[in-house]
Design an enzyme around this catalytic site. Structure first.
Site, PDB file in Angstrom:
ATOM      1  CB  THR A 158      23.303  70.549  45.391  1.00 56.88           C
ATOM      2  OG1 THR A 158      22.767  71.762  45.229  1.00 56.88           O
ATOM      3  CG2 THR A 158      23.577  69.860  44.091  1.00 56.88           C
ATOM      4  NE  ARG A 186      17.378  79.048  40.801  1.00 60.57           N
ATOM      5  CZ  ARG A 186      18.060  78.104  41.326  1.00 60.57           C
ATOM      6  NH1 ARG A 186      17.807  76.773  41.474  1.00 60.57           N
ATOM      7  NH2 ARG A 186      18.844  78.468  42.227  1.00 60.57           N
ATOM      8  N   GLY A 188      19.579  76.318  38.401  1.00 66.97           N
ATOM      9  CA  GLY A 188      20.577  77.027  39.410  1.00 66.97           C
ATOM     10  C   GLY A 188      22.011  76.713  38.637  1.00 66.97           C
ATOM     11  CG  ASP A 189      24.724  75.852  41.928  1.00 63.81           C
ATOM     12  OD1 ASP A 189      23.478  76.048  42.120  1.00 63.81           O
ATOM     13  OD2 ASP A 189      25.519  75.087  42.287  1.00 63.81           O
ATOM     14  CB  THR A 209      25.990  72.701  48.304  1.00 59.69           C
ATOM     15  OG1 THR A 209      24.535  72.581  48.722  1.00 59.69           O
ATOM     16  CG2 THR A 209      26.640  72.918  49.344  1.00 59.69           C
ATOM     17  N   GLY A 210      24.226  75.397  47.994  1.00 57.58           N
ATOM     18  CA  GLY A 210      23.636  76.568  48.365  1.00 57.58           C
ATOM     19  C   GLY A 210      23.040  77.394  47.468  1.00 57.58           C
ATOM     20  CG  HIS A 211      20.818  81.858  46.765  1.00 54.65           C
ATOM     21  ND1 HIS A 211      19.849  81.904  47.540  1.00 54.65           N
ATOM     22  CD2 HIS A 211      20.725  82.464  45.920  1.00 54.65           C
ATOM     23  CE1 HIS A 211      18.820  82.768  47.308  1.00 54.65           C
ATOM     24  NE2 HIS A 211      19.217  83.057  46.225  1.00 54.65           N
ATOM     25  N   GLY A 212      22.044  79.182  44.354  1.00 52.73           N
ATOM     26  CA  GLY A 212      22.769  78.733  43.098  1.00 52.73           C
ATOM     27  C   GLY A 212      23.054  80.147  42.201  1.00 52.73           C
TER      28      GLY A 212
HETATM   29  N1  GLY Z   1      22.325  74.797  44.446  1.00 48.58           N
HETATM   30  C1  GLY Z   1      21.338  74.661  43.904  1.00 48.58           C
HETATM   31  C2  GLY Z   1      20.414  75.401  43.059  1.00 48.58           C
HETATM   32  O1  GLY Z   1      20.412  76.542  43.391  1.00 48.58           O
HETATM   33  O2  GLY Z   1      19.527  75.216  42.412  1.00 48.58           O
END
Ligand code: GLY
Length: 298
Positions: A158, A186, A188-189, A209-212
């Protein structure tokens, strides 16, 4: 003060251009929106806007948010026909009493406000998807890794930008095409206030940023801003958020969570779960790519 802070080294040229183009008198919201728009328009960034990785069915969808304060925020998710989700998020904030619009009806809202409808699935995105379908390329299931030179490797990520302008107004924006090869539908965050972005002018601003999924599980951006409001420095707040993530999940090799945070008086920091994160600072001069001050598991 006029300060811009943004995730990943691809932001370096963006911050330099925006600082030169908009100058010291620009408002914080215009600054962060323009940064996100530039990333959204850049096809070489394969985690934001056009050129982004599609979902498992080969469809591109975009998510974004903007925020000025707890009572002034907007987001859009899973949009499929407009190139600049960040500007749509701003319209949600400025033209409605709502916070989040989703999917095809968010695209209709954009049409109604005169935003041009486009095909957001570029040839390069389609080719990446076809290749993934063929051989499930391993590099794009890895945690995002930034060499510091503007190119981000791995699954996704992101642009999150925070600003304090010369009048002391704070703003934040974030934008993403989401996780590569995600399950269709899906989200994300990034478009969810408090997860990928939070701004409270009394306490500060943060963007993740990273794994939502991991970011959402601990309301990362809200948590960091809340901790700063209770007296933590940006680095202490980010460290506590990352420890919360680590205690809440079984961390796997594809996981990364990173965050940047800014106080109203211009203190800032970046931190990450693991190596491979960079961020960029621009304050009265050329933008500077920085390594995070804190990495939980170097
Ligand atoms: N951080 C972006 C997502 O996981 O979609």
């Amino acid at each position: 003060m006029n300060m811009l802070l943004s995730t990943w080294s691809f932001s370096e040229s963006i911050l330099n251009t925006v600082a030169t183009k908009l100058g010291n008198s620009a408002g914080a919201l215009d600054l962060v929106e323009t940064c996100a728009r530039m990333a959204e328009a850049d096809e070489s960034i394969d985690s934001v806007g056009v050129g982004g990785y599609p979902d498992a069915d080969g469809r591109c969808t975009f998510d974004a948010a903007v925020m000025l304060s707890p009572s002034q925020s907007g987001g859009v998710c899973a949009i499929e026909r407009h190139q600049h989700p960040v500007s749509l998020a701003r319209l949600v904030m400025e033209k409605t009493n709502h916070t989040l619009l989703a999917g095809p009806l968010a695209d209709v809202f954009a049409d109604e406000h005169g935003l041009e409808s486009v095909d957001i699935l570029t040839q390069s995105s389609k080719e990446k998807w076809l290749k993934w379908k063929e051989d499930h390329q391993p590099t794009e299931t890895l945690a995002p890794y930034d060499t510091g030179t503007g190119k981000l490797f791995g699954n996704h990520d992101t642009i999150g930008t925070l600003a304090v302008d010369a009048r002391g107004t704070m703003a934040g924006a974030c934008s993403t095409s989401g996780m590569a090869w995600k399950v269709p539908g899906r989200v994300g965050d990034s478009p969810i206030i408090g997860h990928g972005l939070y701004v409270d002018p009394k306490r500060g601003a943060a963007t993740a940023t990273g794994h939502g999924e991991l970011i959402s599980g601990v309301c990362s951006s809200f948590l960091v801003v809340e901790l700063m409001g209770r007296g933590a420095s940006p680095i202490e707040a980010i460290q506590e958020m990352l420890e919360r993530v680590e205690h809440s999940y079984d961390i796997e090799s594809e996981h990364q969570v990173a965050c940047i945070a800014l106080t109203p008086d211009g203190q800032f920091a970046g931190g990450a779960l693991r190596d491979g994160f960079t961020y960029v600072v621009c304050k009265n001069g050329p933008a500077e790519v920085k390594s995070p001050e804190f990495v939980l598991n170097p």
